[in-house]
Write a protein that holds these residues in place. Sequence first.
Motif, short mmCIF file in Angstrom:
data_model
loop_
_atom_site.label_atom_id
_atom_site.label_comp_id
_atom_site.label_asym_id
_atom_site.label_seq_id
_atom_site.Cartn_x
_atom_site.Cartn_y
_atom_site.Cartn_z
N SER A 100 11.46 10.67 -41.22
CA SER A 100 10.52 9.74 -41.85
C SER A 100 9.20 10.38 -42.27
O SER A 100 8.37 9.73 -42.90
N SER A 101 9.00 11.64 -41.94
CA SER A 101 7.75 12.32 -42.29
C SER A 101 7.80 13.02 -43.64
O SER A 101 6.76 13.50 -44.12
N TYR A 102 8.96 13.07 -44.25
CA TYR A 102 9.15 13.94 -45.42
C TYR A 102 9.75 13.19 -46.60
O TYR A 102 10.67 12.37 -46.45
N ALA A 103 9.23 13.52 -47.78
CA ALA A 103 9.83 13.01 -49.00
C ALA A 103 11.20 13.64 -49.20
O ALA A 103 11.46 14.76 -48.75
N MET A 104 12.05 12.89 -49.89
CA MET A 104 13.42 13.32 -50.16
C MET A 104 13.69 13.28 -51.66
O MET A 104 13.15 12.41 -52.37
N GLY A 105 14.53 14.18 -52.11
CA GLY A 105 14.87 14.20 -53.52
C GLY A 105 16.36 14.39 -53.75
O GLY A 105 17.09 14.83 -52.85
N TRP A 106 16.78 14.00 -54.95
CA TRP A 106 18.14 14.29 -55.42
C TRP A 106 18.04 15.16 -56.67
O TRP A 106 17.22 14.89 -57.56
N PHE A 107 18.88 16.16 -56.69
CA PHE A 107 19.00 17.05 -57.84
C PHE A 107 20.46 17.13 -58.24
O PHE A 107 21.34 16.72 -57.46
N ARG A 108 20.75 17.65 -59.41
CA ARG A 108 22.14 17.83 -59.83
C ARG A 108 22.28 19.09 -60.65
O ARG A 108 21.33 19.54 -61.29
N GLN A 109 23.49 19.64 -60.62
CA GLN A 109 23.79 20.82 -61.41
C GLN A 109 25.14 20.65 -62.08
O GLN A 109 26.17 20.55 -61.41
N ALA A 110 25.10 20.59 -63.39
CA ALA A 110 26.32 20.48 -64.19
C ALA A 110 26.86 21.88 -64.46
O ALA A 110 26.11 22.86 -64.43
N PRO A 111 28.16 21.98 -64.77
CA PRO A 111 28.73 23.31 -65.04
C PRO A 111 28.00 24.03 -66.17
O PRO A 111 27.76 23.45 -67.23
N GLY A 112 27.62 25.27 -65.90
CA GLY A 112 26.97 26.08 -66.92
C GLY A 112 25.51 25.75 -67.17
O GLY A 112 24.90 26.30 -68.09
N LYS A 113 24.95 24.84 -66.35
CA LYS A 113 23.56 24.45 -66.56
C LYS A 113 22.73 24.71 -65.30
O LYS A 113 23.27 24.87 -64.21
N ASP A 114 21.43 24.72 -65.48
CA ASP A 114 20.53 24.86 -64.35
C ASP A 114 20.49 23.57 -63.55
O ASP A 114 20.74 22.48 -64.07
N ARG A 115 20.14 23.71 -62.27
CA ARG A 115 19.96 22.52 -61.47
C ARG A 115 18.73 21.75 -61.97
O ARG A 115 17.71 22.37 -62.32
N GLU A 116 18.83 20.41 -61.98
CA GLU A 116 17.75 19.60 -62.50
C GLU A 116 17.41 18.47 -61.55
O GLU A 116 18.25 17.98 -60.80
N PHE A 117 16.15 18.06 -61.63
CA PHE A 117 15.65 16.95 -60.83
C PHE A 117 16.27 15.65 -61.31
O PHE A 117 16.39 15.40 -62.51
#
Length: 124
Positions: A30-47
């Motif tokens: 509960s002390s920390y922010a959380m995020g989701w990212f994704r990475q499609a084939p052949g692409k950079d990971r993105e927010f």
Amino acid sequence: QVQLVESGGGLVQAGGSLKLSCVGSGRTFSSYAMGWFRQAPGKDREFVSAASSTGGTTYYADSVKGRFTISRDNAKNAVYLQMNSLKPEDTAVYYCAQTDGPKVRTAEVQYPYWGQGTQVTVSS
């Protein structure tokens, strides 16, 4: 030792929905922010999305705004990503990540802890 474990990925038709879950352990979730990212084939990971430590502040990438919803249940040490109206371009490996502070962050480098990822495939 911080651990993040994602679940809920799978194969879905365009227009469908999936809900991803991520459970954390190893420190006070509960002390920390959380995020989701994704990475499609052949692409950079993105927010994709992030929530502050309390869940009171959320942020979304323009590409998912209005379709995805991030939420968290600190009593369960969990963060979720509800994905609606899925499109083939949402196909990617989705990662949850944890920051070192309570505020929403959008850059990968601001997230020192990562899960192993879960595959989401959207068929047309």
